[in-house]
Design a protein around this motif. Structure first.
Motif, PDB file in Angstrom:
ATOM      1  N   GLU A   1      -0.729  12.473  -0.372  1.00 40.89           N
ATOM      2  CA  GLU A   1      -1.845  12.703  -1.291  1.00 40.89           C
ATOM      3  C   GLU A   1      -1.713  11.872  -2.563  1.00 40.89           C
ATOM      4  OE1 GLU A   1      -2.250  16.838  -2.048  1.00 40.89           O
ATOM      5  OE2 GLU A   1      -2.769  17.349   0.037  1.00 40.89           O
ATOM      6  N   GLU A   2      -0.469  11.569  -2.964  1.00 43.17           N
ATOM      7  CA  GLU A   2      -0.247  10.760  -4.158  1.00 43.17           C
ATOM      8  C   GLU A   2       0.581   9.539  -3.772  1.00 43.17           C
ATOM      9  OE1 GLU A   2      -0.025  13.465  -8.010  1.00 43.17           O
ATOM     10  OE2 GLU A   2       1.389  14.162  -6.499  1.00 43.17           O
ATOM     11  N   SER A   3       0.369   8.465  -4.488  1.00 37.46           N
ATOM     12  CA  SER A   3       1.038   7.212  -4.146  1.00 37.46           C
ATOM     13  C   SER A   3       2.532   7.291  -4.426  1.00 37.46           C
ATOM     14  CB  SER A   3       0.428   6.061  -4.935  1.00 37.46           C
ATOM     15  OG  SER A   3       0.743   6.183  -6.316  1.00 37.46           O
ATOM     16  N   GLY A   4       3.295   6.399  -3.787  1.00 39.97           N
ATOM     17  CA  GLY A   4       4.729   6.343  -4.044  1.00 39.97           C
ATOM     18  C   GLY A   4       5.037   5.978  -5.477  1.00 39.97           C
ATOM     19  N   ALA A   5       4.205   5.138  -6.090  1.00 42.50           N
ATOM     20  CA  ALA A   5       4.430   4.745  -7.484  1.00 42.50           C
ATOM     21  C   ALA A   5       4.427   5.948  -8.414  1.00 42.50           C
ATOM     22  CB  ALA A   5       3.361   3.736  -7.919  1.00 42.50           C
ATOM     23  N   VAL A   6       3.541   6.909  -8.143  1.00 41.39           N
ATOM     24  CA  VAL A   6       3.470   8.114  -8.985  1.00 41.39           C
ATOM     25  C   VAL A   6       4.785   8.883  -8.940  1.00 41.39           C
ATOM     26  CG1 VAL A   6       2.356  10.369  -9.205  1.00 41.39           C
ATOM     27  CG2 VAL A   6       0.971   8.328  -8.811  1.00 41.39           C
ATOM     28  N   TRP A   7       5.363   9.017  -7.729  1.00 41.68           N
ATOM     29  CA  TRP A   7       6.603   9.780  -7.591  1.00 41.68           C
ATOM     30  C   TRP A   7       7.793   9.033  -8.185  1.00 41.68           C
ATOM     31  CZ3 TRP A   7       6.615  14.714  -6.854  1.00 41.68           C
ATOM     32  CH2 TRP A   7       5.531  15.306  -6.203  1.00 41.68           C
ATOM     33  N   LEU A   8       7.835   7.724  -8.025  1.00 44.78           N
ATOM     34  CA  LEU A   8       8.927   6.957  -8.626  1.00 44.78           C
ATOM     35  C   LEU A   8       8.868   7.029 -10.146  1.00 44.78           C
ATOM     36  CD1 LEU A   8       9.000   3.792  -6.329  1.00 44.78           C
ATOM     37  CD2 LEU A   8      10.701   5.624  -6.438  1.00 44.78           C
ATOM     38  N   GLU A   9       7.673   6.993 -10.710  1.00 41.46           N
ATOM     39  CA  GLU A   9       7.533   7.108 -12.164  1.00 41.46           C
ATOM     40  C   GLU A   9       7.969   8.484 -12.649  1.00 41.46           C
ATOM     41  OE1 GLU A   9       3.452   6.131 -12.665  1.00 41.46           O
ATOM     42  OE2 GLU A   9       3.811   3.979 -12.920  1.00 41.46           O
ATOM     43  N   ARG A  10       7.679   9.523 -11.876  1.00 44.68           N
ATOM     44  CA  ARG A  10       8.097  10.868 -12.265  1.00 44.68           C
ATOM     45  C   ARG A  10       9.615  10.996 -12.290  1.00 44.68           C
ATOM     46  NH1 ARG A  10       3.590  13.791  -8.444  1.00 44.68           N
ATOM     47  NH2 ARG A  10       1.919  13.940 -10.017  1.00 44.68           N
ATOM     48  N   VAL A  11      10.272  10.435 -11.288  1.00 48.19           N
ATOM     49  CA  VAL A  11      11.734  10.492 -11.253  1.00 48.19           C
ATOM     50  C   VAL A  11      12.319   9.711 -12.419  1.00 48.19           C
ATOM     51  CG1 VAL A  11      13.785   9.794  -9.968  1.00 48.19           C
ATOM     52  CG2 VAL A  11      11.880  10.850  -8.769  1.00 48.19           C
TER      53      VAL A  11
ATOM     54  N   TYR B   1       0.816  -1.207   0.000  1.00 48.33           N
ATOM     55  CA  TYR B   1       0.000   0.000   0.000  1.00 48.33           C
ATOM     56  C   TYR B   1       0.854   1.263   0.000  1.00 48.33           C
ATOM     57  CZ  TYR B   1      -3.755  -3.216   1.374  1.00 48.33           C
ATOM     58  OH  TYR B   1      -4.646  -4.234   1.426  1.00 48.33           O
ATOM     59  N   GLU B   2       2.059   1.198   0.570  1.00 48.89           N
ATOM     60  CA  GLU B   2       2.944   2.365   0.593  1.00 48.89           C
ATOM     61  C   GLU B   2       3.357   2.778  -0.814  1.00 48.89           C
ATOM     62  OE1 GLU B   2       6.005   2.488   3.715  1.00 48.89           O
ATOM     63  OE2 GLU B   2       5.265   0.513   4.344  1.00 48.89           O
ATOM     64  N   ILE B   3       3.322   1.851  -1.735  1.00 52.19           N
ATOM     65  CA  ILE B   3       3.682   2.128  -3.129  1.00 52.19           C
ATOM     66  C   ILE B   3       2.449   2.463  -3.955  1.00 52.19           C
ATOM     67  CG2 ILE B   3       4.814   1.202  -5.185  1.00 52.19           C
ATOM     68  CD1 ILE B   3       6.258  -0.780  -3.302  1.00 52.19           C
ATOM     69  N   SER B   4       1.375   1.729  -3.726  1.00 55.91           N
ATOM     70  CA  SER B   4       0.234   1.789  -4.644  1.00 55.91           C
ATOM     71  C   SER B   4      -0.874   2.749  -4.243  1.00 55.91           C
ATOM     72  CB  SER B   4      -0.363   0.378  -4.793  1.00 55.91           C
ATOM     73  OG  SER B   4      -0.809  -0.108  -3.531  1.00 55.91           O
ATOM     74  N   HIS B   5      -0.965   3.138  -2.956  1.00 57.85           N
ATOM     75  CA  HIS B   5      -2.122   3.892  -2.484  1.00 57.85           C
ATOM     76  C   HIS B   5      -1.763   5.281  -1.949  1.00 57.85           C
ATOM     77  CE1 HIS B   5      -4.286   0.166  -2.838  1.00 57.85           C
ATOM     78  NE2 HIS B   5      -5.383   0.678  -2.315  1.00 57.85           N
ATOM     79  N   PRO B   6      -2.565   6.299  -2.266  1.00 63.61           N
ATOM     80  CA  PRO B   6      -2.477   7.557  -1.528  1.00 63.61           C
ATOM     81  C   PRO B   6      -2.775   7.283  -0.053  1.00 63.61           C
ATOM     82  CG  PRO B   6      -3.781   7.829  -3.526  1.00 63.61           C
ATOM     83  CD  PRO B   6      -3.556   6.357  -3.355  1.00 63.61           C
ATOM     84  N   GLY B   7      -2.024   7.926   0.855  1.00 66.81           N
ATOM     85  CA  GLY B   7      -2.194   7.683   2.279  1.00 66.81           C
ATOM     86  C   GLY B   7      -1.508   6.428   2.763  1.00 66.81           C
ATOM     87  N   GLY B   8      -0.750   5.754   1.882  1.00 71.40           N
ATOM     88  CA  GLY B   8      -0.121   4.501   2.255  1.00 71.40           C
ATOM     89  C   GLY B   8       1.150   4.644   3.058  1.00 71.40           C
ATOM     90  N   SER B   9       1.730   5.842   3.117  1.00 73.30           N
ATOM     91  CA  SER B   9       2.961   6.041   3.875  1.00 73.30           C
ATOM     92  C   SER B   9       2.756   5.713   5.343  1.00 73.30           C
ATOM     93  CB  SER B   9       3.441   7.491   3.738  1.00 73.30           C
ATOM     94  OG  SER B   9       4.454   7.789   4.682  1.00 73.30           O
ATOM     95  N   VAL B  10       3.768   5.115   5.981  1.00 69.07           N
ATOM     96  CA  VAL B  10       3.652   4.784   7.398  1.00 69.07           C
ATOM     97  C   VAL B  10       3.819   6.009   8.286  1.00 69.07           C
ATOM     98  CG1 VAL B  10       4.462   2.421   7.069  1.00 69.07           C
ATOM     99  CG2 VAL B  10       6.118   4.214   7.574  1.00 69.07           C
ATOM    100  N   GLU B  11       4.273   7.127   7.734  1.00 74.66           N
ATOM    101  CA  GLU B  11       4.569   8.296   8.569  1.00 74.66           C
ATOM    102  C   GLU B  11       3.618   9.465   8.363  1.00 74.66           C
ATOM    103  OE1 GLU B  11       8.976   8.365  10.012  1.00 74.66           O
ATOM    104  OE2 GLU B  11       8.850   9.218   8.025  1.00 74.66           O
ATOM    105  N   HIS B  12       2.946   9.545   7.227  1.00 69.99           N
ATOM    106  CA  HIS B  12       2.069  10.682   6.993  1.00 69.99           C
ATOM    107  C   HIS B  12       1.025  10.291   5.946  1.00 69.99           C
ATOM    108  CE1 HIS B  12       4.625  10.978   3.464  1.00 69.99           C
ATOM    109  NE2 HIS B  12       3.844  11.916   2.960  1.00 69.99           N
ATOM    110  N   MET B  13       0.051  11.158   5.759  1.00 70.36           N
ATOM    111  CA  MET B  13      -0.989  10.895   4.767  1.00 70.36           C
ATOM    112  C   MET B  13      -0.571  11.525   3.444  1.00 70.36           C
ATOM    113  SD  MET B  13      -3.033   9.038   6.426  1.00 70.36           S
ATOM    114  CE  MET B  13      -4.385   8.939   5.264  1.00 70.36           C
TER     115      MET B  13
END
Length: 391
Positions: free
Chosen positions: A327-337, A313-325
């Motif tokens: 707004e966009e999934s980790g997958a979105v940011w990795l794809e941007r980089v 969920y930390e990769i695929s879902h908004p709010g999936g981070s264990v430390e904060h909510m």
């Protein structure tokens, strides 16, 4: 005490002198900070430390010299501590674990936690529903559940999809020498030399030629030769990365020695909208990831270092981070980089034979277009070959 502090910093290899010491005394004399130990720590660090790679060493010296002066910085929790005091851990057999079912998807788990917090009125131990310890509930710690929210305590089964606790991460130390030699050799595949700066290096060949041609000593100078490769280094810290701190410090030290144009940032588990330079200030002093994408050109090479072990969920879902909510999934940011920097790789310190057992590792490997390599000498060598490949 301050002179002892200065001597301890020097003994630890931090380049400080009387100038910095007098500057600190002047700042204290003018009352530029409040009379709190925490404020003194930040003032001393800003005065003495000129290199981010020395932050961890400074912290160690400060803790040793001023031991007992700084009080522990706690976080006010909404859940009383007595509710989470571990009386007995829950050890289950493999068969018992198989019988425990997950609540379902991300939204169901988070909605259920909200309801449980509204309903629960007291401490609970060893059950399968309430927030507590030593049971099979999805909420708490010290027990077991295939998916849940760990509240306090230490990770045992690496199953939590979110963590509710204060998390203290240590900065990496770029002064580590043990084991860096072979890493440096592997990193040297990523080299493109250019002569930069003022002409302050003796050009021996041209000096000999000019002297022979002119008949008198004709000294020729040239700019120093530097590795012109530009590198962005993203380092995963904390949690499941703790066992790999030494290995990552070796890589960090080798990289800072090999690349003049190096920028590094920390993240936890997966990349999101913000990264940081100092783990002590990771919530107060964050660098927006968008700023990095806009500031550093497409010619930068990017290396992620992390074990890729987390809840999917930390990769695929908004709010999936264990430390904060987020707004966009980790997958979105990795794809941007990966889109902004075509030369991007991921170094994984976990043995490659274990990658197939982790769903999150498979997800990140797909996002990296299979450019994930083991954090070994051979793996670094292969990753450097990939980064130098023409696109």
């Amino acid at each position: 005490m301050l002179l002892n502090f200065l001597d301890a910093l020097r003994a630890a290899g931090i380049p400080v002198g009387i100038k910095e010491h007098l500057l600190l005394l002047e700042a204290l004399d003018r009352d530029v900070i409040a009379r709190r130990p925490e404020d003194f720590y930040y003032l001393a660090r800003a005065t003495y430390v000129k290199d981010e790679g020395l932050l961890d060493r400074f912290d160690q010296v400060f803790a040793q010299v001023f031991k007992g002066v700084l009080s522990a910085q706690g976080v006010e929790a909404d859940i009383p501590e007595e509710w989470l005091r571990l009386v007995a851990e829950r050890y289950l057999s493999a068969e018992e674990m198989e019988k425990i079912k997950s609540l379902g998807d991300w939204d169901t788990i988070m909605d259920t936690l909200k309801k449980r917090l509204e309903e629960q009125k007291g401490r609970h131990q060893g059950g399968n529903k309430w927030v507590g310890t030593g049971g099979t509930s999805p909420f708490g710690h010290g027990g077991y559940n295939p998916e849940g929210v760990r509240i306090g305590g230490e990770s045992r089964h690496k199953r939590a999809i979110k963590v509710w606790e204060q998390r203290d991460f240590a900065n990496l130390d770029n002064s580590k020498d043990l084991g860096t030699r072979n890493i440096k050799v592997a990193l040297r595949r990523l080299r493109r030399f250019a002569r930069e700066g003022a002409a302050d290096e003796l050009d021996l060949d041209e000096t000999i030629r000019g002297t022979a041609r002119q008949g008198w000593l004709d000294i020729r100078m040239r700019p120093e030769r530097h590795n012109a490769v530009k590198l962005l280094l993203f380092l995963d810290v904390g949690g499941s990365m703790d066992p790999f701190i030494t290995l990552c410090e070796d890589l960090f030290s080798a990289a800072t020695g090999e690349f003049k144009n190096l920028e590094f940032f920390y993240f936890h588990n997966c990349l999101y909208e913000g990264v940081w330079k100092d783990n002590r200030r990771r919530f107060a002093e964050r660098t927006p990831t968008w700023d990095i994408l806009h500031k550093y050109g497409h010619d930068y090479k990017v290396i992620f270092v992390g074990d890729a072990a987390m809840s999917p969920y930390e990769i695929s879902h908004p709010g999936g981070s264990v430390e904060h909510m987020n707004e966009e999934s980790g997958a979105v940011w990795l794809e941007r980089v990966a889109h902004t920097y075509p030369a991007t790789v991921w170094l994984n310190p976990t043995p490659q034979a274990h990658w197939g057992y982790s769903q999150s590792t498979r997800l990140i490997r797909d996002l990296m277009n299979d450019r994930m390599y083991p954090l070994t000498i051979a793996g670094i060598d292969e990753a450097m070959r990939e980064l130098t490949r023409k696109r």
